[in-house]
Design an enzyme around this catalytic site. Sequence first.
Site, mmCIF file in Angstrom:
data_model
loop_
_atom_site.group_PDB
_atom_site.id
_atom_site.type_symbol
_atom_site.label_atom_id
_atom_site.label_comp_id
_atom_site.label_asym_id
_atom_site.label_seq_id
_atom_site.Cartn_x
_atom_site.Cartn_y
_atom_site.Cartn_z
ATOM 1 N N CYS A 5 1.822 -2.264 -6.870
ATOM 2 C CA CYS A 5 2.119 -2.463 -8.297
ATOM 3 C C CYS A 5 3.573 -2.845 -8.549
ATOM 4 O O CYS A 5 3.930 -3.178 -9.678
ATOM 5 C CB CYS A 5 1.786 -1.194 -9.074
ATOM 6 N N HIS B 263 5.850 0.127 -15.434
ATOM 7 C CA HIS B 263 4.518 -0.151 -14.898
ATOM 8 C C HIS B 263 3.520 0.739 -15.648
ATOM 9 O O HIS B 263 3.784 1.917 -15.893
ATOM 10 C CB HIS B 263 4.494 0.141 -13.395
ATOM 11 N N ASN C 110 -4.393 0.136 -15.500
ATOM 12 C CA ASN C 110 -3.391 -0.266 -14.515
ATOM 13 C C ASN C 110 -3.822 -1.587 -13.864
ATOM 14 O O ASN C 110 -4.804 -1.621 -13.126
ATOM 15 C CB ASN C 110 -3.279 0.856 -13.473
#
Length: 329
Positions: free
Chosen positions: A116, A256, A286
């Site tokens: 990520c 994030h 996500n």
Amino acid sequence: MKPEKAAAIVSTGRALPVGRVTNLDLEEIVDTNDEWIRTRTGIRERRMVNASETNADLSVSAARLALERAALRPEDVDLLIVATVTPDQPLPSSACLVQAKLNAYNAFAFDLAAGCTGFLYGLHVADKFIKTGSAKNILLIGVDILSPIIDWQDRNTCVLFGDGAGAVVVKEAKGSGGLKAARMFSDGSKAGLLYIPGGGTRLPPSGMVVEKRLHYVKMNGPEIFKFAVKIMAESTQQVLEMCAKSPQDLDYLIPHQANMRIIEAACKRLGIDLSKVLINIERYGNMSSASIPVVLDEAVEEGKIKSGDLIAMVAFGAGLTWGAALLEW
Ligand code: ACO
């Protein structure tokens, strides 16, 4: 002395699959409920590709928007970076597939796998190419299609992720703006906290791999949670200190989008009010490398971000990897 060149994000774009999966939909699939997912993660729904949509398709759609907004043609791109851990296929890179679909024939193209944190790693790399003058028009795409690699029988992971792509054009900053500081990190000793055991070259695809569900994401959520809260605050603080700034100087923090509680806890440590934090996790979950460029593109489109704004971006992901960047818009 001539000031060092810096990279600036000059345009943004995003592409999201139309397919929506709500928490209520998930109640039909695993032993979970809307209330648990909302209160533990902040997520209400996520997007999911259909059988004919791919990583490269979403990348190309996001890239076309970003290029158009930068008034560039695909052939103007000299470097194409695709930050992803979910390429269409193991070989060749997604970046080469995207290059072909875009007809960006003057670029050299590669994938960057940093979980990520991929988008921020990519921005850091792009900045180096701008600084050395070896690239002028960089297309950086953050894209991940998590739905095919999630175990839809594992309620610990399947509720968390979504699919999407964000793209930015990076060029040399004009004036004082651009990337002011960036710090990237990794700690491979924590690889076992988030990984896919099978399907690579160690355990190639086989009946056994599929039967044991080794081709799906395995995650130790609580350990990543603790780690994330600590390093989100620490690495944001580090890039601020590199520029003699404090959290109070920030116009926006772009974290994030993994878990609303992680974002809240990190902001509490930093003393940053949530009104300064760009968040879209409730709609997308996500999306790994796509999370930051998608929320950035939405904020730009809504006119939230103004020239001169000081923005920190911070991420963590499989690896483990993590990092932060500070930009003047
Ligand atoms: N629905 C209902 N109950 C659930 C679910 C679910 N979807 N998932 C887990 N539970 C249960 C657990 O089984 C556990 O039950 P038990 O106490 O009977 O064993 C209980 O809920 C509590 O579980 P915890 O794991 O303690 O819950 P926690 O508060 O830690 O939240 C979560 C779990 C949301 C996964 C959290 O730990 C988290 O977000 N961690 C970070 C994960 C992350 O960010 N990963 C991505 C990294 S980035 C990348 O590179 C992709």
